[in-house]
Write an enzyme that holds these catalytic residues in place. Structure first.
Site, PDB file in Angstrom:
ATOM      1  CE  LYS A   1      -3.537   0.204   2.913  1.00  0.00           C
ATOM      2  NZ  LYS A   1      -4.842   0.456   2.168  1.00  0.00           N
TER       3      LYS A   1
ATOM      4  NE  ARG B   1      -6.540   3.764   4.917  1.00  0.00           N
ATOM      5  CZ  ARG B   1      -7.744   3.649   4.696  1.00  0.00           C
ATOM      6  NH1 ARG B   1      -8.422   2.674   4.765  1.00  0.00           N
ATOM      7  NH2 ARG B   1      -8.686   4.800   4.328  1.00  0.00           N
TER       8      ARG B   1
ATOM      9  N   GLY C   1      -7.914  -7.635   5.172  1.00  0.00           N
ATOM     10  CA  GLY C   1      -8.572  -7.837   6.389  1.00  0.00           C
ATOM     11  C   GLY C   1      -7.853  -8.455   7.379  1.00  0.00           C
TER      12      GLY C   1
ATOM     13  CG  MET D   1      -2.292  -7.199   9.957  1.00  0.00           C
ATOM     14  SD  MET D   1      -0.666  -6.795   9.258  1.00  0.00           S
ATOM     15  CE  MET D   1      -0.717  -6.543   7.639  1.00  0.00           C
TER      16      MET D   1
ATOM     17  NE  ARG E   1      -6.006  -4.608  -2.958  1.00  0.00           N
ATOM     18  CZ  ARG E   1      -6.621  -4.906  -1.869  1.00  0.00           C
ATOM     19  NH1 ARG E   1      -5.681  -4.922  -0.620  1.00  0.00           N
ATOM     20  NH2 ARG E   1      -7.841  -5.090  -1.584  1.00  0.00           N
TER      21      ARG E   1
ATOM     22  CG  HIS F   1      -5.688 -47.705  -7.422  1.00  0.00           C
ATOM     23  ND1 HIS F   1      -7.038 -47.640  -7.599  1.00  0.00           N
ATOM     24  CD2 HIS F   1      -5.152 -48.209  -8.586  1.00  0.00           C
ATOM     25  CE1 HIS F   1      -7.557 -48.356  -8.765  1.00  0.00           C
ATOM     26  NE2 HIS F   1      -6.388 -48.558  -9.306  1.00  0.00           N
TER      27      HIS F   1
ATOM     28  CB  SER G   1      11.030 -42.580 -18.616  1.00  0.00           C
ATOM     29  OG  SER G   1       9.661 -41.871 -18.326  1.00  0.00           O
TER      30      SER G   1
ATOM     31  CB  CYS H   1       6.314 -41.249 -16.732  1.00  0.00           C
ATOM     32  SG  CYS H   1       7.204 -42.491 -16.074  1.00  0.00           S
TER      33      CYS H   1
ATOM     34  CE1 TYR I   1       8.620 -38.447 -21.599  1.00  0.00           C
ATOM     35  CE2 TYR I   1      10.607 -38.764 -23.040  1.00  0.00           C
ATOM     36  CZ  TYR I   1       9.573 -39.192 -21.971  1.00  0.00           C
ATOM     37  OH  TYR I   1      10.064 -40.374 -21.752  1.00  0.00           O
TER      38      TYR I   1
HETATM   39  C1  PEP Z   1       6.556 -43.878 -11.026  1.00  0.00           C
HETATM   40  O1  PEP Z   1       7.072 -44.798 -10.150  1.00  0.00           O
HETATM   41  O2  PEP Z   1       7.109 -42.581 -11.032  1.00  0.00           O
HETATM   42  C2  PEP Z   1       5.919 -44.386 -12.282  1.00  0.00           C
HETATM   43  C3  PEP Z   1       5.479 -43.705 -13.018  1.00  0.00           C
HETATM   44  O3  PEP Z   1       5.180 -45.704 -12.126  1.00  0.00           O
HETATM   45  P1  PEP Z   1       4.162 -46.191 -11.058  1.00  0.00           P
HETATM   46  O4  PEP Z   1       3.370 -44.968 -10.704  1.00  0.00           O
HETATM   47  O5  PEP Z   1       3.370 -46.984 -12.090  1.00  0.00           O
HETATM   48  O6  PEP Z   1       4.715 -47.112 -10.338  1.00  0.00           O
END
Ligand code: PEP
Ligand code: MG
Length: 900
Positions: free
Chosen positions: A27, A97, A106, A108, A364, A482, A792, A859, A879
């Site tokens: 402010k 203020r 709000g 303080m 702001r 899961h 990966s 992954c 990637y």
């Molecule tokens: C992992 O372990 O990061 C993975 C992609 O395999 P999963 O989750 O199937 O074990």
């Protein structure tokens, strides 16, 4: 501490500027900046955040020289305003203020009308020409000051409903009742005069102190109360949630009071330089004639729109500021343009009109929802206000979520009854009737009902009931459980680890917070926040493909990013959807998911139960055509893009039935005794299945499983290629820890693939690579890369094994770790750079040392988390791969990593 502790602003000048937020708070820095821009700002000064820190560390002392600096700045203000603080003829009044570096709305304290005393009141009455106005200001001062300074800052904890402010409000209500009036404005000067006397007596009676009648005592009382409010309950808990460090401190802004309640020629309001709900480039705001700021917020009077485009709802028929005070509106509109040009972002401003003169009290950067953030970023770039890079950085990746999933309607959500809280595993909103089993979920959904599947936890056996459910709610499990993984993959709303639920699936009831809900009862879930509500909350639909601004922003993101974005998908449908979201390949197809369909699980179980290789091969033969069909579908959906397929990974017992009834059913189907089934289940039981017989270890014990899968993949590739599809299969071996393991599976893969291609008379290019998800694999990556054509990173398992935290059980203690700040973030959600990150970095460097062109991706679930994507960019991955619904988020996050 810096020499200077006080910064003056006013009359087109300022000692601070917008860059000094750390010292002057948001402010204070912006008041200084506006003043420099020549925008009319009531003159004042800011005491720095460093003084706050000093004040806190010394238990309430001020640094030497502060008083003198305040007096000097105050003198400058008096000179500019042509008024004096405490003067009996023309008294200057101040607002005091808070203002931290980041806005803490709000949280303080504020005190207005500082400087009104028995000596200054007559002077102000003469100047304002209204006794009523002055006594109204005085009663507001007494209410605020006694509450903020004399009670809260003094550390007095009043009983519920007995705070001084509430007691004074009761007195005011009594006065209104006795006069037979409803609103404050109906009390006249005489009433208010009486009221302030009652107030003062009450203050003395309750707090055992006189209300101060000295302007300087009031001023310093207010300043220290604002500093103390930095450590008030509300502020402390807000800081914890927003992760704001406690040592930042707040600045204090002391500013000349201007009054929006000086009659019909005065007003006060708030405005946004663009519409914060839609992002449209239209000035948007509301105001009240003859009112102070707190009246706009309090909601006791209906605010009016500032212009025609802001007119809506209850205020629609009321005249706008533009209609009532056109000259002042035009001045405000010009300031709007100036502020946007200067700050190059949407601003949220407060203004006051005092007797026909406009003042800006605050500016702001304005908060906005996801859709508005995208539209503003794109339009501001097209207007030439910001660059493409800035536009990319203006949208938080998570804000895209709002466009990708239906959301609970915030209005309806506010009114709903909150039942419980869990982990936000799958974003978006959902509404449905409770069911407790996967079979019921399927059956109810087939009847066209909307259901929410409520379970302790889910397993692959529940998938058929998870898919048709609107949402999944589990009492146990963490962010990579899961249920979480599967739901995220489908973009389904999901809350896991909701500890407040006590589920009795057999009785079909769930108890939560002392309330019992039964099958068929409606509940609503906010999967973005992890909150469960009772009953039906309204839903807002989503379809990003219709949003032109979204499409434009994503095009820019794609041009700017270096990382490729792939998806984790196991079915042609998911692959297709991910491609529409912009996926550039599949980074992980978990083949085990293909074994759960009703037509497949029996053959799979037959394979597991077989006593010898011949028996296994017989069962695998039944699975082969089914897998092949799936792969053909995926290759077609991904025509021209790489597809990484992982060989079987989970421990085999996951495929076997655990309850008596399904064991019987299976015995019948396979023509064996229930005892035989039970014995097999028993023999496959492992104490630590996640560290047991899984991953490549299965393929090493049972080469025929890997062989069947490779045959299915390569046959599918050959058939698709024959039909003109461009296939790029990448076969991935999971859970490798040594070069020899991979070598074993690689040889088997290559031999099988060559055999298939020879027979088919077609050649396809394929790669064989591995997942890096065991610390040993990362450490020995140089050797492993000699036989791996790509890596990966499976950071779910890598996190599990590096921390030694079970993915499936960590939900029990991780919340404590976060609450006690033992960990800064959920490590299964945001990659732990300090530890797991080192292994990733080492793995990439060592892998590329022996194979410079090694393709590297991720992954694990982290592949869809913006902070982790930033890390993946920095360590030079090729990637990231994430669930289909997170692909747009990953595209944006990857662009942000590249332009930052
Ligand atoms: C992992 O372990 O990061 C993975 C992609 O395999 P999963 O989750 O199937 O074990
Ligand atoms: Mg894994």
């Amino acid at each position: 501490m810096a020499e200077r502790k006080v910064y003056f602003f006013g009359n087109g000048k300022a000692e601070g500027n917008a860059k000094m937020k750390e010292l002057l708070g948001g402010k204070g820095a912006n008041l200084a900046e506006m003043s420099r821009l020549g925008i009319p700002v009531p003159a004042g000064f800011t005491i720095t955040t460093e003084v706050c820190t000093y004040f806190m560390n010394t238990k309430g002392k001020y640094p030497k020289g502060l008083k003198r600096e305040v007096e000097t700045a105050l003198g400058k203000v008096e000179k500019i305003m042509g008024m004096r603080f405490g003067d009996t003829k023309n008294p200057l009044l101040f607002s005091v203020r808070s203002g931290a570096r980041v806005s803490m709305p709000g949280m303080m304290e504020t005190v207005l009308n500082i400087g009104l005393t028995s000596a200054t009141i007559p002077g102000l009455v003469a100047r304002a020409g209204s006794e009523r106005f002055v006594y109204d200001a005085y009663r507001r001062l007494i209410m605020m000051y006694s509450d903020v300074v004399m009670e809260k800052a003094a550390g007095i904890e009043a009983k519920e409903g007995m705070g001084i402010r509430q007691q004074l409000e009761k007195e005011m209500q009594k006065m209104k009742d006795s006069k037979g009036v409803k609103v404050d404005t109906e009390l006249d000067a005489g009433d208010l005069k009486k009221l302030v006397n009652t107030f003062k007596k009450k203050v003395k009676g309750v707090l055992k102190k006189d209300f101060p009648d000295d302007p300087y005592e009031q001023l310093w009382g207010a300043i220290s109360a604002v500093f103390k409010s930095w450590n008030g309950k509300r502020a402390v808990s807000y800081r914890r949630i927003e992760k704001i460090p406690a040592d930042w401190g707040t600045a204090v802004n002391i500013q000349t009071m201007v009054f929006g309640n000086m009659g019909e020629n005065s007003a006060t309001g708030v405005a946004f330089t663009r519409n914060p709900a839609t992002g449209e480039n239209k000035f948007y705001g509301e105001f009240l004639v003859n009112a102070q700021g707190e009246d706009v917020v309090a909601g006791t009077r209906t605010p009016q729109a500032i212009n025609a485009v802001s007119k809506m709802g209850a205020s629609k028929h009321l005249p706008s500021l533009e209609e009532l005070m056109p000259t002042l509106y035009n001045q405000l509109a010009k300031i709007r343009t100036k502020l946007e040009k200067h700050y190059r972002d949407m601003q949220d401003v407060e203004f006051t009109i005092q007797d026909g003169k406009l003042f800006m009290l605050q500016t702001r950067v304005g908060k906005r929802n996801g859709a508005a953030a995208i539209r503003m970023a794109v339009e501001m770039c097209k207007e030439g206000l910001i660059s493409k890079e800035e536009a990319i950085l203006r949208v938080k990746p998570e804000q895209l979520d709002e466009l990708l999933h239906p959301m609970l309607d915030p209005k309806s959500e506010k009114a709903a009854e909150r039942l419980a809280e869990g982990l936000p595993a799958g974003p978006g909103g959902a509404v449905g009737q409770i069911v407790f089993t996967a079979d019921d979920s399927e059956a109810w959904a087939n009847e066209g009902k909307k259901v929410v599947l409520v379970r302790d936890e889910t397993s692959p056996e529940d998938v058929h009931g998870m898919r048709p459910a609107q949402a999944i709610l589990t009492a146990k499990g963490g962010m990579t459980s899961h249920a979480a993984l599967v739901a995220r993959g489908w973009g389904k709303c999901c809350i896991v680890g909701c500890g407040g639920l006590q589920i009795s699936a057999s009785k079909k009831v769930v108890s939560v917070n002392g309330k019992k809900l039964r099958e068929g009862d409606w509940i609503s879930l906010n999967g973005t926040k992890g909150v469960v509500y009772s009953g039906k909350v309204g839903l807002l639909p989503a379809d990003p493909r219709k949003n032109v601004h979204y499409k434009q922003l994503m095009l820019w993101a794609d041009k700017l990013r270096r990382l490729n974005i792939r998806t984790n998908a196991d079915t042609p449908e998911d692959a297709k959807m991910a491609r529409e979201f912009g996926a550039e390949g599949i980074g992980l197809a978990r083949t085990e998911h293909m074994f759960f369909g009703p037509d497949r699980i029996t053959a799979m179980r037959e394979m597991i139960l077989a006593d010898d290789e011949a028996g296994r091969k017989k069962a695998l033969k039944k699975l082969l055509p089914l897998q092949r069909k799936d792969f053909i579908g995926i290759f077609k959906a991904m025509d021209g893009l790489p597809v990484t397929i992982r060989t079987l990974d989970p421990p085999l017992h996951e495929f076997l039935p655990n309850d008596e009834a399904s064991q019987k059913e299976m015995a019948n189907k396979l023509g064996v005794s229930v005892e035989a089934i039970k014995a097999k289940v028993q023999s496959l039981h492992e104490l630590n299945p996640m560290l047991g017989h899984r991953g490549c270890r299965l393929g090493i014990t049972y080469p025929e499983i890997t062989a069947m899968q490779v045959q299915a993949i390569i046959e599918a590739a050959c058939r698709a290629a024959k039909q003109g599809v461009k296939v790029q299969p990448e076969i991935m071996i999971p859970l490798v820890g040594t070069k020899a393991e991979l070598e074993n599976q690689r040889r088997l893969t290559v031999d099988t693939a060559e055999g298939v291609m020879k027979k088919a008379g077609v050649r396809v290019n394929y790669l064989v690579g591995t997942m890096i998800e065991i610390p040993r694999a990362a450490l020995t990556a140089e050797k492993i890369a000699e036989v791996a054509e790509f890596f990966s990173f499976g950071t779910n398992d890598l996190t599990q094994m590096t921390f030694g935290f079970s993915r499936d059980d960590a939900g029990k203690f991780l919340p404590d770790y976060l609450a006690k700040k033992i960990l800064p973030a959920e490590p299964f959600q945001t990659l732990d750079e300090e530890g797991v990150g080192q292994l990733v970095d080492i793995g990439i460097k060592r892998g590329r040392a022996s194979r410079p062109d090694l393709k590297v991706g991720i992954c694990g679930e982290h592949g869809g988390d913006p902070a982790s994507i930033d890390f993946c960019h920095r360590v030079g991955m090729n990637y990231v791969s994430c669930s289909p619904f997170r692909v747009p988020i990953a595209r944006l996050a990857a662009a942000q990593a590249a332009v930052k």
